[in-house]
Scaffold this motif. Structure first.
Motif, PDB file in Angstrom:
ATOM      1  N   VAL A 257      21.367  84.498 -24.181  1.00 21.18           N
ATOM      2  CA  VAL A 257      22.318  85.531 -24.361  1.00 21.18           C
ATOM      3  C   VAL A 257      22.610  86.734 -23.282  1.00 21.18           C
ATOM      4  O   VAL A 257      23.358  86.957 -22.484  1.00 21.18           O
ATOM      5  CB  VAL A 257      22.282  86.349 -25.658  1.00 21.18           C
ATOM      6  CG1 VAL A 257      23.783  87.539 -25.556  1.00 21.18           C
ATOM      7  CG2 VAL A 257      23.325  85.083 -26.462  1.00 21.18           C
ATOM      8  N   ARG A 258      21.016  87.578 -23.308  1.00 20.00           N
ATOM      9  CA  ARG A 258      21.251  88.234 -21.905  1.00 20.00           C
ATOM     10  C   ARG A 258      20.738  87.476 -20.328  1.00 20.00           C
ATOM     11  O   ARG A 258      21.450  87.288 -19.653  1.00 20.00           O
ATOM     12  CB  ARG A 258      19.912  88.566 -21.984  1.00 20.00           C
ATOM     13  CG  ARG A 258      19.796  90.386 -21.066  1.00 20.00           C
ATOM     14  CD  ARG A 258      18.137  90.777 -20.965  1.00 20.00           C
ATOM     15  NE  ARG A 258      18.024  91.840 -22.328  1.00 20.00           N
ATOM     16  CZ  ARG A 258      16.798  90.924 -23.475  1.00 20.00           C
ATOM     17  NH1 ARG A 258      15.910  90.024 -23.034  1.00 20.00           N
ATOM     18  NH2 ARG A 258      17.206  90.953 -24.695  1.00 20.00           N
ATOM     19  N   ARG A 261      25.158  87.056 -19.808  1.00 20.25           N
ATOM     20  CA  ARG A 261      25.439  87.643 -19.660  1.00 20.25           C
ATOM     21  C   ARG A 261      25.320  87.996 -17.687  1.00 20.25           C
ATOM     22  O   ARG A 261      26.156  89.121 -17.619  1.00 20.25           O
ATOM     23  CB  ARG A 261      24.947  89.149 -20.721  1.00 20.25           C
ATOM     24  CG  ARG A 261      25.960  88.801 -22.041  1.00 20.25           C
ATOM     25  CD  ARG A 261      25.920  90.216 -22.320  1.00 20.25           C
ATOM     26  NE  ARG A 261      26.219  89.534 -24.447  1.00 20.25           N
ATOM     27  CZ  ARG A 261      25.812  90.119 -24.860  1.00 20.25           C
ATOM     28  NH1 ARG A 261      24.794  90.697 -25.938  1.00 20.25           N
ATOM     29  NH2 ARG A 261      26.830  89.935 -26.163  1.00 20.25           N
ATOM     30  N   ILE A 423      29.594  83.265 -25.708  1.00 21.88           N
ATOM     31  CA  ILE A 423      28.961  84.316 -26.238  1.00 21.88           C
ATOM     32  C   ILE A 423      29.637  85.544 -27.608  1.00 21.88           C
ATOM     33  O   ILE A 423      29.299  85.927 -28.246  1.00 21.88           O
ATOM     34  CB  ILE A 423      28.667  85.746 -25.583  1.00 21.88           C
ATOM     35  CG1 ILE A 423      27.403  84.677 -24.616  1.00 21.88           C
ATOM     36  CG2 ILE A 423      28.040  86.445 -25.280  1.00 21.88           C
ATOM     37  CD1 ILE A 423      26.944  85.379 -22.749  1.00 21.88           C
ATOM     38  N   HIS A 424      31.300  85.989 -27.416  1.00 22.40           N
ATOM     39  CA  HIS A 424      31.703  86.430 -27.967  1.00 22.40           C
ATOM     40  C   HIS A 424      31.990  85.284 -29.236  1.00 22.40           C
ATOM     41  O   HIS A 424      31.926  86.360 -30.534  1.00 22.40           O
ATOM     42  CB  HIS A 424      33.307  86.745 -27.723  1.00 22.40           C
ATOM     43  CG  HIS A 424      34.157  87.362 -28.918  1.00 22.40           C
ATOM     44  ND1 HIS A 424      33.726  88.418 -29.553  1.00 22.40           N
ATOM     45  CD2 HIS A 424      34.911  86.569 -29.613  1.00 22.40           C
ATOM     46  CE1 HIS A 424      34.785  88.791 -29.720  1.00 22.40           C
ATOM     47  NE2 HIS A 424      35.389  86.935 -30.115  1.00 22.40           N
ATOM     48  N   TRP A 425      31.738  84.371 -29.679  1.00 26.07           N
ATOM     49  CA  TRP A 425      32.078  83.902 -30.626  1.00 26.07           C
ATOM     50  C   TRP A 425      30.685  84.007 -31.650  1.00 26.07           C
ATOM     51  O   TRP A 425      30.565  84.037 -32.653  1.00 26.07           O
ATOM     52  CB  TRP A 425      31.934  82.040 -30.893  1.00 26.07           C
ATOM     53  CG  TRP A 425      33.830  81.791 -30.091  1.00 26.07           C
ATOM     54  CD1 TRP A 425      34.613  81.079 -29.095  1.00 26.07           C
ATOM     55  CD2 TRP A 425      34.941  83.012 -31.157  1.00 26.07           C
ATOM     56  NE1 TRP A 425      35.778  81.724 -29.647  1.00 26.07           N
ATOM     57  CE2 TRP A 425      36.377  82.171 -30.347  1.00 26.07           C
ATOM     58  CE3 TRP A 425      35.739  83.963 -31.435  1.00 26.07           C
ATOM     59  CZ2 TRP A 425      37.228  82.918 -30.885  1.00 26.07           C
ATOM     60  CZ3 TRP A 425      36.064  83.842 -32.449  1.00 26.07           C
ATOM     61  CH2 TRP A 425      37.743  83.621 -31.973  1.00 26.07           C
ATOM     62  N   ALA A 426      29.909  83.536 -30.490  1.00 24.56           N
ATOM     63  CA  ALA A 426      28.020  83.150 -31.120  1.00 24.56           C
ATOM     64  C   ALA A 426      28.010  84.714 -31.726  1.00 24.56           C
ATOM     65  O   ALA A 426      27.465  84.870 -32.899  1.00 24.56           O
ATOM     66  CB  ALA A 426      27.258  82.750 -30.059  1.00 24.56           C
ATOM     67  N   SER A 427      27.791  86.217 -31.448  1.00 23.43           N
ATOM     68  CA  SER A 427      28.529  87.673 -31.912  1.00 23.43           C
ATOM     69  C   SER A 427      28.974  87.168 -33.374  1.00 23.43           C
ATOM     70  O   SER A 427      28.365  88.295 -34.227  1.00 23.43           O
ATOM     71  CB  SER A 427      28.976  88.776 -30.567  1.00 23.43           C
ATOM     72  OG  SER A 427      28.065  88.240 -29.459  1.00 23.43           O
ATOM     73  N   GLU A 428      30.481  86.831 -33.249  1.00 20.61           N
ATOM     74  CA  GLU A 428      31.457  86.813 -34.854  1.00 20.61           C
ATOM     75  C   GLU A 428      30.554  86.531 -35.551  1.00 20.61           C
ATOM     76  O   GLU A 428      30.581  86.673 -36.470  1.00 20.61           O
ATOM     77  CB  GLU A 428      32.883  86.634 -33.569  1.00 20.61           C
ATOM     78  CG  GLU A 428      33.379  87.123 -33.014  1.00 20.61           C
ATOM     79  CD  GLU A 428      33.868  89.316 -33.766  1.00 20.61           C
ATOM     80  OE1 GLU A 428      34.381  89.324 -34.806  1.00 20.61           O
ATOM     81  OE2 GLU A 428      33.459  89.857 -32.654  1.00 20.61           O
ATOM     82  N   GLU A 430      26.653  85.649 -35.292  1.00 24.75           N
ATOM     83  CA  GLU A 430      25.988  85.733 -35.950  1.00 24.75           C
ATOM     84  C   GLU A 430      26.650  87.472 -37.241  1.00 24.75           C
ATOM     85  O   GLU A 430      25.370  87.496 -38.265  1.00 24.75           O
ATOM     86  CB  GLU A 430      25.026  86.797 -35.093  1.00 24.75           C
ATOM     87  CG  GLU A 430      24.748  85.861 -34.420  1.00 24.75           C
ATOM     88  CD  GLU A 430      23.361  85.921 -33.349  1.00 24.75           C
ATOM     89  OE1 GLU A 430      24.187  87.547 -32.800  1.00 24.75           O
ATOM     90  OE2 GLU A 430      22.641  85.477 -32.751  1.00 24.75           O
ATOM     91  N   ARG A 431      27.613  88.133 -37.004  1.00 25.43           N
ATOM     92  CA  ARG A 431      27.722  89.186 -37.756  1.00 25.43           C
ATOM     93  C   ARG A 431      28.099  88.425 -39.680  1.00 25.43           C
ATOM     94  O   ARG A 431      27.821  89.227 -40.175  1.00 25.43           O
ATOM     95  CB  ARG A 431      29.248  90.181 -36.709  1.00 25.43           C
ATOM     96  CG  ARG A 431      29.398  91.360 -37.867  1.00 25.43           C
ATOM     97  CD  ARG A 431      30.521  92.515 -36.508  1.00 25.43           C
ATOM     98  NE  ARG A 431      29.382  92.643 -35.400  1.00 25.43           N
ATOM     99  CZ  ARG A 431      30.394  91.966 -34.233  1.00 25.43           C
ATOM    100  NH1 ARG A 431      31.714  91.479 -34.512  1.00 25.43           N
ATOM    101  NH2 ARG A 431      29.899  92.069 -33.288  1.00 25.43           N
ATOM    102  N   TYR A 438      20.899  78.309 -29.790  1.00 25.97           N
ATOM    103  CA  TYR A 438      22.365  78.159 -28.360  1.00 25.97           C
ATOM    104  C   TYR A 438      21.377  76.902 -27.939  1.00 25.97           C
ATOM    105  O   TYR A 438      21.253  76.572 -27.083  1.00 25.97           O
ATOM    106  CB  TYR A 438      21.434  79.492 -27.480  1.00 25.97           C
ATOM    107  CG  TYR A 438      22.007  80.912 -28.243  1.00 25.97           C
ATOM    108  CD1 TYR A 438      23.213  80.604 -28.721  1.00 25.97           C
ATOM    109  CD2 TYR A 438      20.982  81.665 -28.400  1.00 25.97           C
ATOM    110  CE1 TYR A 438      23.732  81.709 -28.507  1.00 25.97           C
ATOM    111  CE2 TYR A 438      21.876  82.684 -29.455  1.00 25.97           C
ATOM    112  CZ  TYR A 438      22.818  83.029 -29.171  1.00 25.97           C
ATOM    113  OH  TYR A 438      23.095  83.908 -30.322  1.00 25.97           O
TER     114      TYR A 438
END
Length: 721
Positions: A257-258, A261, A423-428, A430-431, A438
Motif C-alpha cells: 500500500v505504501r 501510494r 487502495i481507497h476501497w481496501a481502506s473502506e 478494512e474499516r 493484496y
C-alpha cells in the motif's frame, strides 16, 4: 521494419516450405495493437452508425492511443535507454519496434483528424457544431468573452518562463497554451504559459438552439488580451503532454500500500513520452517546450487539428437520441425471477450462465447482497480487480462484514490505472471489518471469483460465481462477459483452494476441476490441444474454437500451429492483439482468425475442444476463463479456467455465444496470412451477433437456441467467413 531471420522451419509433409523468419511467422504485439485500434477508428467512419456513436468511437480510439503511448511506447523507450536488446516475438529489437510504431502512429493520428473533420461536417448538418471560434457570430463571441471572464479566468494562472519563474510542471495528458509576448519598448520577448486546469471544462457549450461547442484552449488564445492586458501577442501555440505512466513493482517492497501510494505520485511526474503541438505553434515557444520537456525529436507530433480527441466523449452526451444507438435495457435472468429473486434457490436447482451486457449485471450484485443479508450465510470470499467508483459490490461486502459474517476480499493493487481507487476501497473494506488481502507481490490476481458458504439443512453448501470480466457495474454495460453461477461441490472445493493459495500460499496441487495459473492452466490447455491433435491423427473430427481478447504467447501460438499442421480445424475470435498468423501455408492453413468490433466490447474468454465430434456438439469440452493467451496471464497472474459440464450452460456457451461470434459478418474483420485485417462484407442478409443477443431470449431463460433461428449456418471451411 527489417529483422534478420533467426531460423528456418522445416518443410511439411506436403513439401511446402514454411516462412523462414519470425517476422513472417508472427506479428509484432505492438503493431498488432495498432491494427486493433485502426479497427476501432474505422467504426467512427462506419456510415451505418449514428453520428454521436461514431464520434464516441473516435474518442475511444484516441483514448486507446494515449494509453498505448503512456505504457507500451514508454516501456520500449525505457528499454532503449537502458540498452536492453530483448527481441520481440517477430525478432524485432526495442529500437526497431519504436521506428515501426512511430510511422504508424503518425498515420493513425492523421486518420483520426480526417475522421473528426468528416464528423464535424455531418454533425453541423444536424445542429451540433464543433466550432472554430473565429467562425462564430458576434453575439456568441460576446457571450464567450463574458463566460471566459467569469468562469475561466479565475481558474487559470498565467506563468512567465524566465530565470525567476521556473518551467511549470505539466501533468500527464495536460493541455496548455504557450505565448510569446512583447510589452511596450522592452526589447526581449516574454514567454508565458497557461495550463488548463483538470477541473475546467474541455468544451464550452454556447447557449442557443444549436449545440455549439468550443474547446477551452481556443478561449484562452482568443481572449488573451484579458489575460495579458498591455501586452502584444507575437505568437502562441497549443500543446499536450503524454508521460510514462507504468508502475513496476519491486519484489523487495515491504508494504504494498505504501509502495503504490508513492509510485502513483511518481507516475504523475513520469518522463515525457510524447509532445503534441498544433501546426502553427510559435517557433520560439516550441523550442522552449522541446528543451524543457526533454522529449526526443521523433516523439513530437504536430497536428493541424484538435489535440486530445479522447475528450470528445463529453460531446457524445448531448441529448440527441436520434443520433445515438437505440436504447437497450439488459434483461434480468428469467431463472432468478422464476424463484422470486432467490439467487441461491435458482443456483441450487441448476447451474446458470449470464451473458452481460445483454443480461443485467444486477444479478451479480444481488447474489452478493442476498449473501450479505441472509442469516444462513456464514462467509464470503471475493476477488476484486476493477470495481469502479460507485461499487455496489464493495457496498455488499461491507454490509456483510457489518452483519458479522466472515468476509475476505482479495484486492489487486497492481490493476493498472485503478491502483489509487483500489487502495481507497481496501481502506473502506478494512474499516468495516473485512479481511483484506493484496495477493502476491510478483503476480497480479486477475481471476474473477466469488465464494459464498451457506448453512443449510443438509450441512454447509458453497455457491460460486466465476466471471470472465471484472466486478465493475459500468464496464458490465459495455463489455460482453459471462458470469457462471454454480453450487457444484467440486467447484466449490476448488475455489476455496484457490483462495487459500492467494491468502496463505498453500499450493492447490489436488484441484478436481478448475485450472489455475501460473501453476497449471497453461499445461491443461496444452493437454486439451494435444488431445485434438491425437484425434486428428486418428482420423476423428478434431477442432478448437477459442474466443480471447489477445494472443501473444509464443509457446501457445506454436502449439496451435502444431495442431493446425496435424489437421485440427481452429476458429479463433480474437478482439485485440493477435501475434498468430492465420492461413500460412505449411504452418497455420487450418486456422481462421476474426476480430469482432461493434457496439459492445467483446471481452469474454472461452475455449472449446471438439473431443471426437464435429463442433458444435454436446460432447465438446467447454471452458470459461479469466485469462488471455499472453505470457502475463499464463505466467505472471493468478487466473482461473472452469469446465462447463452442465448440459444447458454448455449448449448456451457453445451453441449461442461462440457460434454467434463465429457467424457474425456485420462487425467482423478477417485476419489474412499477411497479418492484415479485412472487413467482412456488410450487406443484406448479414448477421450481427450483438443485435441477435439484444433481440433474442435470455441465455438463462427458456429461449430457443441460435440454431433454431433464421441465421446463416456455419461452414467450418470458412464460406461463412
Amino acid at each position: 521494419m527489417t529483422v534478420e531471420a533467426s531460423r528456418t522451419i522445416p518443410a511439411n509433409d506436403a513439401g511446402i516450405t514454411a516462412p523462414p523468419a519470425p517476422r513472417d511467422r508472427y506479428t509484432n504485439r505492438e503493431l498488432s495493437w495498432l491494427s486493433f485500434n485502426r479497427r476501432v477508428l474505422a467504426e467512427s467512419e462506419n456510415e451505418r452508425y449514428p453520428l454521436l456513436e461514431r464520434l464516441r468511437f473516435l474518442s475511444i480510439s484516441a483514448s486507446n492511443l494515449d494509453e498505448f503511448t503512456m505504457v507500451r511506447i514508454a516501456g520500449l523507450e525505457g528499454q532503449v535507454q537502458r540498452g536492453i536488446e530483448t527481441q520481440a516475438i517477430d525478432g524485432a529489437s526495442p529500437r526497431q519496434q519504436l521506428e515501426a510504431i512511430r510511422g504508424q502512429l503518425l498515420t493513425l493520428e492523421d486518420r483520426q483528424q480526417k475522421s473528426l473533420e468528416t464528423l464535424r461536417t455531418l454533425l453541423f448538418e444536424e445542429g451540433i457544431m464543433l466550432a472554430p471560434i473565429d467562425r462564430l457570430a458576434q453575439d456568441q463571441l460576446t457571450w464567450l468573452g463574458e463566460y471566459f471572464e467569469s468562469d475561466i479566468l479565475p481558474l487559470i494562472t498565467p506563468q512567465a518562463i524566465d530565470p525567476s519563474h521556473p518551467f511549470p510542471f505539466v501533468a500527464n495528458k495536460g493541455i496548455g497554451v504557450i505565448f510569446r509576448l512583447k510589452r511596450g519598448r522592452r526589447k526581449a520577448d516574454l514567454i508565458e504559459m497557461v495550463l488548463i486546469p483538470s477541473g475546467a471544462p474541455r468544451f464550452v457549450r454556447v447557449p442557443g438552439e444549436k449545440a455549439i461547442y468550443v474547446a477551452i484552449e481556443q478561449l484562452v488564445t482568443r481572449f488573451a488580451d484579458q489575460l495579458f492586458p498591455g501586452f502584444k501577442v507575437l505568437g502562441d501555440g497549443v500543446f499536450r503532454v503524454i508521460r510514462d505512466s507504468d508502475i513496476e513493482v519491486e519484489e523487495e517492497a515491504e508494504d504494498l500500500v505504501r509502495y503504490f501510494r508513492t509510485a502513483i505520485q511518481r507516475r504523475r511526474r513520469g518522463r515525457t513520452v510524447l509532445l503534441e503541438l498544433d501546426e502553427d505553434c510559435d517557433e520560439t515557444a516550441e523550442a522552449l517546450l522541446r528543451d524543457q520537456l526533454e522529449v526526443e525529436e521523433a516523439m513530437i507530433v504536430k497536428s493541424d487539428g484538435m489535440l486530445g480527441l479522447a475528450d470528445l466523449a463529453v460531446i457524445c452526451n448531448e441529448p440527441r437520441p436520434d443520433l445515438k444507438f437505440e436504447p437497450f435495457s439488459p434483461r434480468y435472468p428469467e431463472r432468478i425471477l422464476e424463484h422470486d429473486g432467490d439467487c441461491f434457490a435458482a443456483i441450487r436447482e441448476k447451474d446458470i450462465v449470464i451473458h452481460h451486457p445483454f443480461e443485467s449485471f444486477d444479478v451479480v450484485v444481488d447474489f452478493l447482497r442476498q449473501a450479505a443479508r441472509d442469516p444462513a450465510v456464514v462467509s464470503i470470499k471475493q476477488t476484486l480487480y476493477r470495481a469502479g467508483d460507485q461499487s455496489p459490490v464493495i457496498a455488499a461486502l461491507i454490509e456483510a462484514a457489518l452483519a458479522g459474517k466472515a468476509v475476505t476480499a482479495v484486492v489487486e493493487l497492481k490493476a493498472r490505472f485503478d491502483e489509487e481507487r483500489n487502495i481507497h476501497w481496501a481502506s473502506e473494506l478494512e474499516r468495516a471489518g473485512v479481511q483484506v488481502i493484496y495477493g502476491f507481490t510478483e503476480w497480479k490476481t486477475h481471476a474473477k471469483v466469488s465464494l459464498v458458504v451457506r448453512r443449510e439443512e443438509d450441512g454447509y453448501r458453497t455457491y460460486c460465481h466465476f466471471g470472465t470480466g471484472n466486478y465493475h457495474p459500468i464496464n458490465a454495460k459495455i463489455y460482453t462477459d459471462l458470469s457462471f453461477f454454480t453450487a457444484d461441490p467440486a467447484l466449490g472445493r476448488d475455489a476455496a483452494k484457490m483462495f487459500n493459495f492467494i491468502t496463505g500460499y498453500i499450493q492447490p496441487d489436488d484441484l478436481e476441476r478448475i485450472a489455475v495459473s501460473p501453476i497449471g492452466l497453461q499445461e491443461t490447455l496444452y493437454q486439451l490441444i494435444d488431445a485434438e491433435i491425437a484425434n486428428a491423427h486418428a482420423g476423428k473430427p478434431a477442432g478448437i474454437w477459442v474466443k480471447l481478447n489477445s494472443i501473444t504467447y509464443k509457446p501457445m501460438i506454436d502449439k496451435l500451429y502444431e495442431a493446425s499442421q496435424a489437421g485440427v480445424e481452429i476458429h479463433m475470435v480474437v478482439r485485440g492483439i493477435c501475434s498468430l498468423r492465420a492461413g500460412l501455408p505449411g504452418v497455420s492453413e487450418n486456422i481462421r482468425v476474426k476480430s469482432v468490433i461493434g457496439r459492445f466490447l467483446e471481452h469474454s474468454r472461452v475455449w472449446a475442444f471438439a473431443n471426437g465430434k464435429a463442433l458444435p456438439s454436446r460432447q465438446a469440452k467447454v471452458y470459461l476463463t479469466s485469462a488471455d493467451a499472453m505470457s502475463r496471464n499464463l505466467m505472471r497472474r493468478v487466473e482461473v479456467m472452469v469446465p462447463i459440464t452442465n448440459k444447458t450452460v454448455h449448449d448456451q456457451v457453445l451453441g449461442q455465444v461462440m457460434l454467434a461470434n463465429i457467424l457474425d459478418t456485420e462487425q467482423s474483420w478477417q485476419l489474412g496470412p499477411d497479418g492484415q485485417y479485412h472487413r467482412l462484407r456488410q450487406e443484406e442478409g448479414g448477421f450481427n451477433c450483438h443485435q441477435y443477443f439484444m433481440a433474442n431470449p435470455s441465455l438463462s431463460g427458456r429461449g430457443a437456441a441460435l440454431a433454431d433461428h433464421e441465421v446463416p449456418r456455419l461452414t467450418l471451411r470458412g464460406s461463412s467467413q
